[in-house]
Write an enzyme that holds these catalytic residues in place. Structure first.
Site, mmCIF file in Angstrom:
data_model
loop_
_atom_site.group_PDB
_atom_site.id
_atom_site.type_symbol
_atom_site.label_atom_id
_atom_site.label_comp_id
_atom_site.label_asym_id
_atom_site.label_seq_id
_atom_site.Cartn_x
_atom_site.Cartn_y
_atom_site.Cartn_z
ATOM 1 N N LYS A 1 -11.923 -1.789 -17.938
ATOM 2 C CA LYS A 1 -12.012 -2.555 -16.691
ATOM 3 C C LYS A 1 -13.193 -2.059 -15.867
ATOM 4 O O LYS A 1 -13.970 -2.844 -15.323
ATOM 5 C CB LYS A 1 -10.700 -2.411 -15.894
ATOM 6 C CG LYS A 1 -9.565 -3.224 -16.501
ATOM 7 C CD LYS A 1 -8.212 -2.921 -15.884
ATOM 8 C CE LYS A 1 -7.131 -3.735 -16.616
ATOM 9 N NZ LYS A 1 -5.768 -3.413 -16.219
ATOM 10 N N GLN B 1 -2.503 0.299 -12.327
ATOM 11 C CA GLN B 1 -2.292 0.114 -13.764
ATOM 12 C C GLN B 1 -0.827 0.373 -14.127
ATOM 13 O O GLN B 1 -0.272 1.423 -13.803
ATOM 14 C CB GLN B 1 -3.215 1.073 -14.542
ATOM 15 C CG GLN B 1 -3.138 0.916 -16.051
ATOM 16 C CD GLN B 1 -3.617 -0.444 -16.543
ATOM 17 O OE1 GLN B 1 -4.646 -0.955 -16.113
ATOM 18 N NE2 GLN B 1 -2.859 -1.052 -17.453
ATOM 19 N N ASP C 1 -4.044 -8.670 -9.431
ATOM 20 C CA ASP C 1 -3.162 -8.924 -10.574
ATOM 21 C C ASP C 1 -2.296 -10.168 -10.359
ATOM 22 O O ASP C 1 -1.694 -10.679 -11.299
ATOM 23 C CB ASP C 1 -2.235 -7.716 -10.794
ATOM 24 C CG ASP C 1 -2.676 -6.858 -11.972
ATOM 25 O OD1 ASP C 1 -3.413 -7.374 -12.829
ATOM 26 O OD2 ASP C 1 -2.275 -5.686 -12.014
#
Ligand code: NAP
Length: 281
Positions: free
Chosen positions: A52, A96, A119
């Protein structure tokens, strides 16, 4: 059969995003910023976060990774999120997953201000997506959606079957397809005859976590099949779709790896840029 090349599609998307970031920089004299919080030393999570960061740098985003040991207190993480929520240089925040057991995942998700929730997991964004309002969209279903649209720009009236109803994949995928006027069936572990459901579909999205569950004789000729699954087996990584069998029937199919996976990260960058743009209105 069209082999849907997710690597190529993701590279194209990143190139577009890079141009967009350059334009935003000249317009606003700043670039979108993505901050990722990584807790613990799980190898897959470390690899995801490294990828990422690399992709964010590639398109010109400001990117930062904050690392905590497994033993970090929940309070410390929540306080850091509060700090990032009010930091103007941070456009997007991602924690995460998975988290260590002593940290409440839902508390963490809800601590992120919805306008920086790249997200798309915050209940406010989930609600906005299902109400058809502007929202951050979870990255993997967004990636699937963009791949489907490349093959079939007009989805109106198509029959879609989503296999799996997770908050991460199946449910948001269903909302995206509904928004495109598909007739959507969402299936799960209690579905009586999954094969019969799949045989009705013009579009199948499989997000289950069972290796090669969707077989060749489950798929109508000319269906578009998107395989979200990433399953480790003795024969390496395979998807939720039996690739060799399904490729004989489908009109288009994503491979695993190299299908949905690369699009997921590119969509995270896209979401970060969208959050930045909304913050500048
Ligand atoms: P999940 O949270 O475990 O959800 C799995 C879903 O599949 C559940 O809704 C479950 O039904 C359903 N299911 C289980 N057995 C089934 C069966 N026999 N028939 C029909 N449905 C069944 O999984 P997830 O997080 O959505 O992930 C799914 C897969 O995608 C995994 O392989 C994961 O590694 C992969 N993944 C890939 C990416 C990517 O970037 N490509 C990103 C995220 C996840 P119930 O609700 O009834 O239990």
């Amino acid at each position: 059969m069209i082999l849907i090349d997710g690597k190529k599609a993701a590279a194209e998307l990143r190139a577009e995003l890079k141009e967009e970031v350059a334009e935003l920089k000249s317009k606003h004299n700043k670039v979108p910023g993505l901050t990722v919080i990584l807790i613990g030393d799980l190898t897959p999570s470390q690899i995801y976060v490294r990828n990422k960061e690399k992709s964010a740098n590639e398109v010109g985003l400001k990117s930062e990774v904050i690392k905590y040991p497994d033993s970090v207190e929940e309070k410390t993480v929540l306080e850091k999120i509060q700090e990032l929520n009010s930091d103007e240089t941070v456009s997007g925040i991602l924690v995460q997953l998975p988290l260590p057991k002593h940290i409440d995942k839902q508390k963490v998700i809800e601590a992120i201000v919805p306008s920086k929730d790249v997200d798309g997991f915050h209940p406010m964004n989930v609600g906005n997506l299902s109400s058809g309002y502007e929202s951050s969209i979870p990255c993997t279903p967004l990636g699937c959606y963009l791949l489907i649209k490349k093959i079939e720009p007009n989805l109106s009236g198509k029959k879609a079957v989503v296999v799996g109803r997770s908050n991460l994949n199946g449910k948001p995928m269903t909302q995206l397809l509904l928004k495109e006027n598909c007739t959507v069936t969402i299936t799960h572990s209690k579905t009586k005859d999954l094969k019969a459901e799949c045989l009705e579909a013009d579009i199948i999205v499989a997000a289950v976590g069972i290796p090669e569950l969707v077989r060749g004789d489950w798929v109508k000729k000319d269906a578009i099949v998107i395989d979200v699954g990433i399953n480790k087996t003795d024969n390496g990584i395979v998807g939720d779709v039996h690739f060799d069998e399904v490729s004989k029937n489908a009109k288009a199919l994503t491979p695993v790896p190299g299908g949905v996976g690369p699009m997921t990260i590119a969509c995270l960058l896209k979401n970060t840029i969208e959050c930045f743009k909304r913050s500048q209105l």
